[in-house]
Scaffold this motif. Structure first.
Motif, PDB file in Angstrom:
ATOM      1  N   VAL A  63      -9.830  -4.006   2.743  1.00  0.00           N
ATOM      2  CA  VAL A  63      -8.472  -3.203   2.789  1.00  0.00           C
ATOM      3  C   VAL A  63      -8.692  -1.850   2.184  1.00  0.00           C
ATOM      4  O   VAL A  63      -8.343  -0.920   2.576  1.00  0.00           O
ATOM      5  N   ALA A  64      -9.496  -1.886   1.043  1.00  0.00           N
ATOM      6  CA  ALA A  64      -9.766  -0.693   0.262  1.00  0.00           C
ATOM      7  C   ALA A  64     -10.738   0.156   1.156  1.00  0.00           C
ATOM      8  O   ALA A  64     -10.441   1.264   1.250  1.00  0.00           O
ATOM      9  N   LYS A  65     -11.539  -0.394   1.924  1.00  0.00           N
ATOM     10  CA  LYS A  65     -12.582   0.396   2.552  1.00  0.00           C
ATOM     11  C   LYS A  65     -11.765   0.890   3.920  1.00  0.00           C
ATOM     12  O   LYS A  65     -12.028   2.096   4.231  1.00  0.00           O
ATOM     13  N   ALA A  66     -10.662   0.372   4.239  1.00  0.00           N
ATOM     14  CA  ALA A  66      -9.933   0.992   5.238  1.00  0.00           C
ATOM     15  C   ALA A  66      -9.041   1.783   4.901  1.00  0.00           C
ATOM     16  O   ALA A  66      -8.068   2.377   5.666  1.00  0.00           O
ATOM     17  N   LYS A 116      -3.375  -5.606   9.417  1.00  0.00           N
ATOM     18  CA  LYS A 116      -2.905  -4.314   9.728  1.00  0.00           C
ATOM     19  C   LYS A 116      -1.375  -4.051   9.095  1.00  0.00           C
ATOM     20  O   LYS A 116      -0.582  -5.131   8.949  1.00  0.00           O
ATOM     21  N   ALA A 117      -1.224  -2.677   8.475  1.00  0.00           N
ATOM     22  CA  ALA A 117      -0.096  -2.465   7.808  1.00  0.00           C
ATOM     23  C   ALA A 117       1.082  -2.345   8.660  1.00  0.00           C
ATOM     24  O   ALA A 117       1.013  -1.953   9.746  1.00  0.00           O
ATOM     25  N   LEU A 139       0.802  -1.348  -0.011  1.00  0.00           N
ATOM     26  CA  LEU A 139       0.052   0.155  -0.195  1.00  0.00           C
ATOM     27  C   LEU A 139       0.846   1.247  -0.013  1.00  0.00           C
ATOM     28  O   LEU A 139       2.041   1.320   0.511  1.00  0.00           O
ATOM     29  N   GLY A 140       0.250   2.275  -0.546  1.00  0.00           N
ATOM     30  CA  GLY A 140       0.988   3.660  -0.474  1.00  0.00           C
ATOM     31  C   GLY A 140       0.742   4.478   0.769  1.00  0.00           C
ATOM     32  O   GLY A 140       0.077   5.571   0.632  1.00  0.00           O
ATOM     33  N   VAL A 141       1.196   3.900   1.712  1.00  0.00           N
ATOM     34  CA  VAL A 141       1.072   4.416   3.172  1.00  0.00           C
ATOM     35  C   VAL A 141       2.326   4.332   3.737  1.00  0.00           C
ATOM     36  O   VAL A 141       3.206   3.619   3.429  1.00  0.00           O
ATOM     37  N   ASP A 142       2.610   5.582   4.783  1.00  0.00           N
ATOM     38  CA  ASP A 142       3.807   5.425   5.695  1.00  0.00           C
ATOM     39  C   ASP A 142       3.252   5.302   7.067  1.00  0.00           C
ATOM     40  O   ASP A 142       2.607   6.187   7.675  1.00  0.00           O
ATOM     41  N   THR A 143       3.161   4.149   7.546  1.00  0.00           N
ATOM     42  CA  THR A 143       2.611   3.760   8.758  1.00  0.00           C
ATOM     43  C   THR A 143       3.446   4.419  10.055  1.00  0.00           C
ATOM     44  O   THR A 143       2.924   4.421  11.154  1.00  0.00           O
ATOM     45  N   ARG A 144       4.333   5.205   9.763  1.00  0.00           N
ATOM     46  CA  ARG A 144       5.120   6.040  10.799  1.00  0.00           C
ATOM     47  C   ARG A 144       4.083   7.222  11.130  1.00  0.00           C
ATOM     48  O   ARG A 144       4.232   7.785  12.302  1.00  0.00           O
ATOM     49  N   HIS A 145       3.095   7.417  10.264  1.00  0.00           N
ATOM     50  CA  HIS A 145       2.201   8.409  10.610  1.00  0.00           C
ATOM     51  C   HIS A 145       0.726   7.964  11.036  1.00  0.00           C
ATOM     52  O   HIS A 145       0.346   7.061  10.292  1.00  0.00           O
ATOM     53  N   ALA A 146       0.290   8.275  12.066  1.00  0.00           N
ATOM     54  CA  ALA A 146      -1.052   7.999  12.651  1.00  0.00           C
ATOM     55  C   ALA A 146      -1.960   8.119  11.619  1.00  0.00           C
ATOM     56  O   ALA A 146      -3.096   6.968  11.696  1.00  0.00           O
ATOM     57  N   ASP A 147      -2.101   8.865  10.727  1.00  0.00           N
ATOM     58  CA  ASP A 147      -3.454   9.308   9.820  1.00  0.00           C
ATOM     59  C   ASP A 147      -3.159   8.466   8.479  1.00  0.00           C
ATOM     60  O   ASP A 147      -3.922   8.546   7.453  1.00  0.00           O
ATOM     61  N   MET A 176      -2.298   4.837   9.160  1.00  0.00           N
ATOM     62  CA  MET A 176      -2.395   3.617   9.438  1.00  0.00           C
ATOM     63  C   MET A 176      -3.341   2.711   9.109  1.00  0.00           C
ATOM     64  O   MET A 176      -4.652   3.530   8.925  1.00  0.00           O
ATOM     65  N   VAL A 177      -3.274   1.611   8.695  1.00  0.00           N
ATOM     66  CA  VAL A 177      -4.265   0.796   7.999  1.00  0.00           C
ATOM     67  C   VAL A 177      -4.624  -0.324   8.804  1.00  0.00           C
ATOM     68  O   VAL A 177      -3.560  -1.270   9.012  1.00  0.00           O
ATOM     69  N   ARG A 178      -5.792  -0.549   9.183  1.00  0.00           N
ATOM     70  CA  ARG A 178      -6.074  -1.660  10.014  1.00  0.00           C
ATOM     71  C   ARG A 178      -7.439  -2.004  10.147  1.00  0.00           C
ATOM     72  O   ARG A 178      -8.245  -1.109   9.749  1.00  0.00           O
ATOM     73  N   GLY A 179      -7.929  -3.078  10.194  1.00  0.00           N
ATOM     74  CA  GLY A 179      -9.311  -3.723  10.194  1.00  0.00           C
ATOM     75  C   GLY A 179      -9.468  -5.008  10.505  1.00  0.00           C
ATOM     76  O   GLY A 179      -8.601  -5.926  10.945  1.00  0.00           O
ATOM     77  N   VAL A 180     -10.749  -5.431  10.113  1.00  0.00           N
ATOM     78  CA  VAL A 180     -11.114  -6.905  10.365  1.00  0.00           C
ATOM     79  C   VAL A 180     -12.251  -7.214   9.379  1.00  0.00           C
ATOM     80  O   VAL A 180     -13.094  -6.312   8.807  1.00  0.00           O
ATOM     81  N   VAL A 181     -12.084  -8.320   8.858  1.00  0.00           N
ATOM     82  CA  VAL A 181     -13.057  -8.871   7.820  1.00  0.00           C
ATOM     83  C   VAL A 181     -13.401 -10.278   8.147  1.00  0.00           C
ATOM     84  O   VAL A 181     -12.623 -11.170   8.220  1.00  0.00           O
ATOM     85  N   GLY A 182     -14.875 -10.616   7.965  1.00  0.00           N
ATOM     86  CA  GLY A 182     -15.329 -11.925   7.923  1.00  0.00           C
ATOM     87  C   GLY A 182     -15.215 -12.511   6.611  1.00  0.00           C
ATOM     88  O   GLY A 182     -16.061 -12.087   5.883  1.00  0.00           O
TER      89      GLY A 182
END
Length: 232
Positions: free
Chosen positions: A196-199, A164-165, A48-56, A58-64
């Motif tokens: 993950v897309a929705k997160a 979680k990213a 993903l094109g994110v930098d997890t060092r920045h709180a805004d 962060m990618v995390r979630g749950v899926v059934g």
């Protein structure tokens, strides 16, 4: 250099030159070459094109997953009294409070998911350095800090997957077993990618999903066509 075994060589030849496949094509290819003596897990990794060092970012979630993971999930619950009874009835494998904390502090972690009632968090909070790096720390954002212990245990046992990213913006998870029907694996893969897309976090800039790859435990990986797989 070690000589490659026949199975590994055959798989690599089958995967050679194949990139950006549809979900259906990738699942068929991975499933056909998951030929180990055990039932391999089909694994997905998203860059993903994110930098997890920045709180805004962060990618995390749950899926059934609609067809479960094929894995037996061992669930630990921090609870007392009626909520402990509720956890037991729902099928939790380990239930405790201070005693469970001491067991974990002693280095014994015999579970894949940890759930806690809110009143237990002062105890669970002491385990942050142990459970955090293993992505086992209960968190209200993914439904593992809750008073509805029954629903949380049943969801975990029923094929719910947390994600979680990690450093580098990579999210990975098991999305089923190679023994699953192709159609069921396709459903699970699409459900995971959709979650993950929705997160997508508010701070994500530019391209969010850069690369998606599918593989089996012992097999090579193949990339998916991001546009069709994610619906972008």
């Amino acid at each position: 250099m070690a000589k490659l075994g026949k199975r590994t060589r055959t798989a690599r030849e089958a995967f050679a030159g194949k990139t950006d496949l549809s979900v259906e094509e990738a699942v068929a290819l991975v499933k056909a070459h998951a030929t180990s003596k055990f039932d391999e897990t089909v694994e997905i990794a998203l860059n993903l094109g994110v930098d997890t060092r920045h709180a805004d970012q962060m990618v995390r979630g749950v899926v059934g997953l609609p067809n479960g993971t094929g894995k037996t999930m061992r669930v630990a619950v921090f609870a007392r009294g009626p909520k402990a009874d509720e956890a037991k009835e729902a099928g939790a494998d380990i239930i405790g409070a201070e005693d469970l904390m001491e067991t974990i502090q002693g280095g014994t972690i015999e579970f894949d998911r940890c759930i806690a009632t809110p009143d237990m968090m002062p105890i669970v909070g002491r385990l942050g350095k142990v459970l955090g790096p293993r992505n086992l720390m209960p968190n209200p954002k993914v439904g593992t800090v809750t008073m509805d212990v029954k629903a949380a245990v049943e969801a975990a046992k029923g094929g719910e997957v947390q994600f979680k990213a990690e450093k580098g913006g990579v999210v990975h998870a098991g999305v089923g077993k190679a023994s699953f029907d192709e159609a069921k694996l396709v459903e699970n893969v699409r459900a995971f990618i959709s979650a993950v897309a929705k997160a997508k976090p508010t701070g994500a800039k530019g391209t969010y999903m850069k690369k998606i790859a599918l593989s089996s435990t012992m097999g090579p990986g193949v990339t998916l066509d991001v546009a069709t797989a994610s619906g972008e």
